[in-house]
Design a protein around this motif. Sequence first.
Motif, PDB file in Angstrom:
ATOM      1  N   TYR A   1       9.936  11.498   0.072  1.00 59.71           N
ATOM      2  CA  TYR A   1       8.730  10.709   0.333  1.00 59.71           C
ATOM      3  C   TYR A   1       8.829   9.743   1.512  1.00 59.71           C
TER       4      TYR A   1
ATOM      5  N   ILE B   1       0.847  -1.200   0.000  1.00 61.52           N
ATOM      6  CA  ILE B   1       0.000   0.000   0.000  1.00 61.52           C
ATOM      7  C   ILE B   1       0.878   1.244   0.000  1.00 61.52           C
ATOM      8  N   GLN B   2       1.934   1.218   0.806  1.00 65.13           N
ATOM      9  CA  GLN B   2       2.832   2.373   0.863  1.00 65.13           C
ATOM     10  C   GLN B   2       3.523   2.585  -0.484  1.00 65.13           C
TER      11      GLN B   2
ATOM     12  N   ARG C   1       1.665   6.427  -6.904  1.00 63.93           N
ATOM     13  CA  ARG C   1       0.510   7.237  -7.285  1.00 63.93           C
ATOM     14  C   ARG C   1       0.833   8.721  -7.100  1.00 63.93           C
ATOM     15  N   ARG C   2       1.463   9.032  -5.980  1.00 68.89           N
ATOM     16  CA  ARG C   2       1.809  10.424  -5.690  1.00 68.89           C
ATOM     17  C   ARG C   2       2.767  10.971  -6.748  1.00 68.89           C
TER      18      ARG C   2
ATOM     19  N   TRP D   1       0.467   8.779   4.008  1.00 71.90           N
ATOM     20  CA  TRP D   1      -0.391   8.392   2.884  1.00 71.90           C
ATOM     21  C   TRP D   1      -0.860   6.957   3.054  1.00 71.90           C
ATOM     22  N   ARG D   2       0.081   6.064   3.431  1.00 72.66           N
ATOM     23  CA  ARG D   2      -0.238   4.659   3.641  1.00 72.66           C
ATOM     24  C   ARG D   2      -1.259   4.487   4.756  1.00 72.66           C
TER      25      ARG D   2
ATOM     26  N   LYS E   1      -3.470   6.585   5.863  1.00 74.02           N
ATOM     27  CA  LYS E   1      -4.783   7.088   5.448  1.00 74.02           C
ATOM     28  C   LYS E   1      -5.540   6.022   4.651  1.00 74.02           C
ATOM     29  N   ILE E   2      -4.848   5.386   3.716  1.00 72.44           N
ATOM     30  CA  ILE E   2      -5.479   4.346   2.889  1.00 72.44           C
ATOM     31  C   ILE E   2      -5.732   3.095   3.722  1.00 72.44           C
TER      32      ILE E   2
ATOM     33  N   SER F   1       5.199   9.338   3.107  1.00 71.33           N
ATOM     34  CA  SER F   1       4.547   8.133   2.574  1.00 71.33           C
ATOM     35  C   SER F   1       3.896   7.300   3.674  1.00 71.33           C
TER      36      SER F   1
ATOM     37  N   GLU G   1       1.069   4.021  -2.938  1.00 72.97           N
ATOM     38  CA  GLU G   1       0.814   5.436  -2.675  1.00 72.97           C
ATOM     39  C   GLU G   1       1.976   6.316  -3.123  1.00 72.97           C
TER      40      GLU G   1
END
Length: 78
Positions: A48, A25-26, A32-33, A55-56, A58-59, A52, A29
């Motif tokens: 990052y 997932i990280q 994607r970023r 971001w990870r 959050k998802i 990151s 992300e």
Amino acid sequence: MDNQTAKDHLDTVIRKARVHFYKPIQIAEILRRDRIEKDIDLGDLETYRTPSRKWRDKISLRFIGRISTSSARYQDDL
């Protein structure tokens, strides 16, 4: 297979192996970023590394309702 059935199957896999999904997932992300936001440099880890994790998390919260509780060193080991 309809979307709900596919989501149910994916949820089952994530529940069984959730710890193994934090890093993918990280990574997803980060990629994607880089592709969409274009505000990081993949050649410069410091752009990052720390963000990151946020971001990870959050998802991860959206997918499985939890975030990684591993040590910072383990989390940085991408």
